[in-house]
Scaffold this motif. Structure first.
Motif, PDB file in Angstrom:
ATOM      1  N   PHE A  71      -5.491  12.062  -3.746  1.00 13.61           N
ATOM      2  CA  PHE A  71      -5.183  11.964  -2.319  1.00 13.61           C
ATOM      3  C   PHE A  71      -6.201  11.080  -1.592  1.00 13.61           C
ATOM      4  O   PHE A  71      -5.835  10.301  -0.703  1.00 13.61           O
ATOM      5  N   SER A  72      -7.457  11.183  -1.980  1.00 13.90           N
ATOM      6  CA  SER A  72      -8.458  10.315  -1.354  1.00 13.90           C
ATOM      7  C   SER A  72      -8.284   8.870  -1.816  1.00 13.90           C
ATOM      8  O   SER A  72      -8.484   7.934  -1.038  1.00 13.90           O
ATOM      9  N   GLU A  73      -7.879   8.674  -3.058  1.00 13.96           N
ATOM     10  CA  GLU A  73      -7.598   7.313  -3.543  1.00 13.96           C
ATOM     11  C   GLU A  73      -6.455   6.694  -2.753  1.00 13.96           C
ATOM     12  O   GLU A  73      -6.504   5.530  -2.345  1.00 13.96           O
ATOM     13  N   TYR A  74      -5.423   7.479  -2.548  1.00 21.71           N
ATOM     14  CA  TYR A  74      -4.260   6.990  -1.807  1.00 21.71           C
ATOM     15  C   TYR A  74      -4.629   6.646  -0.367  1.00 21.71           C
ATOM     16  O   TYR A  74      -4.264   5.570   0.140  1.00 21.71           O
ATOM     17  N   GLY A  75      -5.363   7.532   0.285  1.00 23.21           N
ATOM     18  CA  GLY A  75      -5.751   7.289   1.671  1.00 23.21           C
ATOM     19  C   GLY A  75      -6.581   6.031   1.822  1.00 23.21           C
ATOM     20  O   GLY A  75      -6.363   5.230   2.745  1.00 23.21           O
ATOM     21  N   ALA A  76      -7.539   5.842   0.920  1.00 23.62           N
ATOM     22  CA  ALA A  76      -8.395   4.657   0.986  1.00 23.62           C
ATOM     23  C   ALA A  76      -7.580   3.385   0.771  1.00 23.62           C
ATOM     24  O   ALA A  76      -7.758   2.388   1.482  1.00 23.62           O
ATOM     25  N   ALA A  77      -6.678   3.419  -0.208  1.00 26.96           N
ATOM     26  CA  ALA A  77      -5.830   2.243  -0.472  1.00 26.96           C
ATOM     27  C   ALA A  77      -4.894   1.983   0.698  1.00 26.96           C
ATOM     28  O   ALA A  77      -4.647   0.825   1.067  1.00 26.96           O
ATOM     29  N   PHE A  78      -4.389   3.033   1.292  1.00 27.62           N
ATOM     30  CA  PHE A  78      -3.491   2.905   2.436  1.00 27.62           C
ATOM     31  C   PHE A  78      -4.202   2.217   3.595  1.00 27.62           C
ATOM     32  O   PHE A  78      -3.674   1.296   4.221  1.00 27.62           O
ATOM     33  N   GLY A  79      -5.418   2.670   3.873  1.00 27.68           N
ATOM     34  CA  GLY A  79      -6.181   2.060   4.952  1.00 27.68           C
ATOM     35  C   GLY A  79      -6.531   0.615   4.667  1.00 27.68           C
ATOM     36  O   GLY A  79      -6.478  -0.239   5.554  1.00 27.68           O
ATOM     37  N   GLU A  80      -6.886   0.342   3.434  1.00 24.32           N
ATOM     38  CA  GLU A  80      -7.297  -1.005   3.048  1.00 24.32           C
ATOM     39  C   GLU A  80      -6.145  -1.997   3.149  1.00 24.32           C
ATOM     40  O   GLU A  80      -6.337  -3.161   3.513  1.00 24.32           O
ATOM     41  N   ASN A  81      -4.938  -1.542   2.846  1.00 22.95           N
ATOM     42  CA  ASN A  81      -3.776  -2.442   2.780  1.00 22.95           C
ATOM     43  C   ASN A  81      -2.753  -2.212   3.886  1.00 22.95           C
ATOM     44  O   ASN A  81      -1.638  -2.716   3.810  1.00 22.95           O
ATOM     45  N   HIS A  82      -3.155  -1.447   4.888  1.00 17.77           N
ATOM     46  CA  HIS A  82      -2.273  -1.142   6.017  1.00 17.77           C
ATOM     47  C   HIS A  82      -0.974  -0.482   5.550  1.00 17.77           C
ATOM     48  O   HIS A  82       0.102  -0.698   6.116  1.00 17.77           O
ATOM     49  N   GLY A  83      -1.085   0.312   4.492  1.00 19.61           N
ATOM     50  CA  GLY A  83       0.056   1.080   4.016  1.00 19.61           C
ATOM     51  C   GLY A  83       1.092   0.308   3.262  1.00 19.61           C
ATOM     52  O   GLY A  83       2.204   0.815   3.031  1.00 19.61           O
ATOM     53  N   ARG A  84       0.766  -0.899   2.847  1.00 16.84           N
ATOM     54  CA  ARG A  84       1.740  -1.729   2.134  1.00 16.84           C
ATOM     55  C   ARG A  84       1.117  -2.301   0.859  1.00 16.84           C
ATOM     56  O   ARG A  84      -0.087  -2.311   0.698  1.00 16.84           O
ATOM     57  N   GLY A  85       1.966  -2.795  -0.030  1.00 17.30           N
ATOM     58  CA  GLY A  85       1.471  -3.482  -1.215  1.00 17.30           C
ATOM     59  C   GLY A  85       1.570  -2.654  -2.490  1.00 17.30           C
ATOM     60  O   GLY A  85       1.856  -1.452  -2.470  1.00 17.30           O
ATOM     61  N   GLU A  86       1.320  -3.312  -3.602  1.00 16.64           N
ATOM     62  CA  GLU A  86       1.510  -2.706  -4.920  1.00 16.64           C
ATOM     63  C   GLU A  86       0.570  -1.531  -5.166  1.00 16.64           C
ATOM     64  O   GLU A  86       0.966  -0.517  -5.756  1.00 16.64           O
ATOM     65  N   GLU A  87      -0.688  -1.646  -4.751  1.00 10.98           N
ATOM     66  CA  GLU A  87      -1.643  -0.564  -4.990  1.00 10.98           C
ATOM     67  C   GLU A  87      -1.215   0.713  -4.274  1.00 10.98           C
ATOM     68  O   GLU A  87      -1.269   1.809  -4.851  1.00 10.98           O
ATOM     69  N   VAL A  88      -0.787   0.587  -3.044  1.00  6.42           N
ATOM     70  CA  VAL A  88      -0.345   1.748  -2.280  1.00  6.42           C
ATOM     71  C   VAL A  88       0.891   2.370  -2.926  1.00  6.42           C
ATOM     72  O   VAL A  88       0.976   3.593  -3.092  1.00  6.42           O
ATOM     73  N   GLU A  89       1.840   1.535  -3.315  1.00 12.43           N
ATOM     74  CA  GLU A  89       3.066   2.036  -3.935  1.00 12.43           C
ATOM     75  C   GLU A  89       2.780   2.699  -5.280  1.00 12.43           C
ATOM     76  O   GLU A  89       3.383   3.725  -5.628  1.00 12.43           O
ATOM     77  N   SER A  90       1.850   2.117  -6.041  1.00  7.52           N
ATOM     78  CA  SER A  90       1.493   2.675  -7.346  1.00  7.52           C
ATOM     79  C   SER A  90       0.885   4.067  -7.210  1.00  7.52           C
ATOM     80  O   SER A  90       1.221   4.995  -7.962  1.00  7.52           O
ATOM     81  N   LEU A  91      -0.013   4.236  -6.231  1.00 11.28           N
ATOM     82  CA  LEU A  91      -0.640   5.535  -6.017  1.00 11.28           C
ATOM     83  C   LEU A  91       0.359   6.545  -5.454  1.00 11.28           C
ATOM     84  O   LEU A  91       0.285   7.741  -5.758  1.00 11.28           O
ATOM     85  N   PHE A  92       1.300   6.072  -4.647  1.00  7.35           N
ATOM     86  CA  PHE A  92       2.366   6.954  -4.149  1.00  7.35           C
ATOM     87  C   PHE A  92       3.162   7.503  -5.325  1.00  7.35           C
ATOM     88  O   PHE A  92       3.445   8.715  -5.395  1.00  7.35           O
TER      89      PHE A  92
END
Length: 252
Positions: free
Chosen positions: A91-112
């Motif tokens: 959950f912390s990984e997802y939140g950090a990636a979400f903030g870094e990428n404004h909730g978009r992109g492959e990293e965010v989708e992968s962690l989702f």
């Protein structure tokens, strides 16, 4: 507030409020579905990137109430303590990636998808709703402070619109005053409170925020088609993902 803090453009604020409006039900479902530590792991790690002082004050207190080992550290570095990684690290990984990428992109989708596989669809959608809720608070708080601490003092950041910032500040000043007062009140409560307390807090916060989010989001539904299909990212961040308005109306 740092001049590097992320703030909204007027176009991006309307586009993002459509996202908030669409995902608003998950702002309420999340505190009922996820453990309090998971909820605050998402909130604090998202804010570790956006670094909103209002969100720092509020969510470090709520994280403490939820029983996180070191809520301040999660807010600063986006990672939960080692003892909490197995259960809440994703959950912390997802939140950090979400903030870094404004909730978009492959990293965010992968962690989702990883949360979905490990915790289920409800948990994944709840985590996304929480990250979007924190996105609203952090960018809103930063934009408000950019006006009062920067623009009003003659330090206008490149790419900003003075009229938008002024109107935004007038519209939101009450809700961020409420957030400040709430942070102070919560500071008097003991750590690791019963789960029901965190649930109540988790439901009250989006209820209050909805008073400001819903009208802004409805206006966004009218304005975003006029803006066009280009996505407007916040000032102060670097983004590599490119999308179109129709994509997040679909919804990202």
């Amino acid at each position: 507030m740092s001049q590097d803090s992320k703030i909204w453009t007027w176009q991006g604020s309307f586009q993002d409020h459509v996202r908030f409006l669409v995902h608003l039900p998950w702002f309420f479902i999340a505190p009922l579905v996820l453990p309090p530590k998971a909820v605050e792991s998402v909130h604090l790690s998202t804010n570790s990137v956006n670094k909103c002082p209002f969100c720092t004050g509020l969510h470090t207190e709520i994280g403490r109430l939820a029983g996180l080992e070191d809520a301040i550290a999660v807010n600063e570095c986006g990672k939960v303590a080692d003892a909490e990684k197995d259960e809440f690290g994703i959950f912390s990984e997802y939140g950090a990636a979400f903030g870094e990428n404004h909730g978009r992109g492959e990293e965010v989708e992968s962690l989702f998808e990883k949360i979905k596989a490990e915790k289920g669809q409800m948990a994944a959608s709840s985590a996304k709703g929480l990250a979007l809720f924190l996105l609203w608070g952090s960018l809103g708080g930063n934009t408000l402070l950019a006006f009062f601490r920067g623009t009003l003092r003659g330090n206008v950041r490149p790419g900003t619109n003075v009229y938008f910032e002024g109107a935004f500040a007038v519209y939101h000043i009450v809700v961020f005053a409420i957030i400040t007062a709430t942070s102070k009140i919560l500071s008097f409560l003991p750590s690791n409170v019963p789960k029901v307390v965190n649930i109540i807090i988790g439901l009250v916060l989006p209820t209050v925020a909805s008073i400001w989010i819903i009208p802004y989001g409805l206006l966004g539904l009218i304005i975003t088609p006029i803006i066009g299909t280009e996505l407007y990212y916040p000032i102060g961040g670097e983004y590599t993902s490119v999308g179109r308005v129709t994509r997040f109306l679909g919804i990202n």
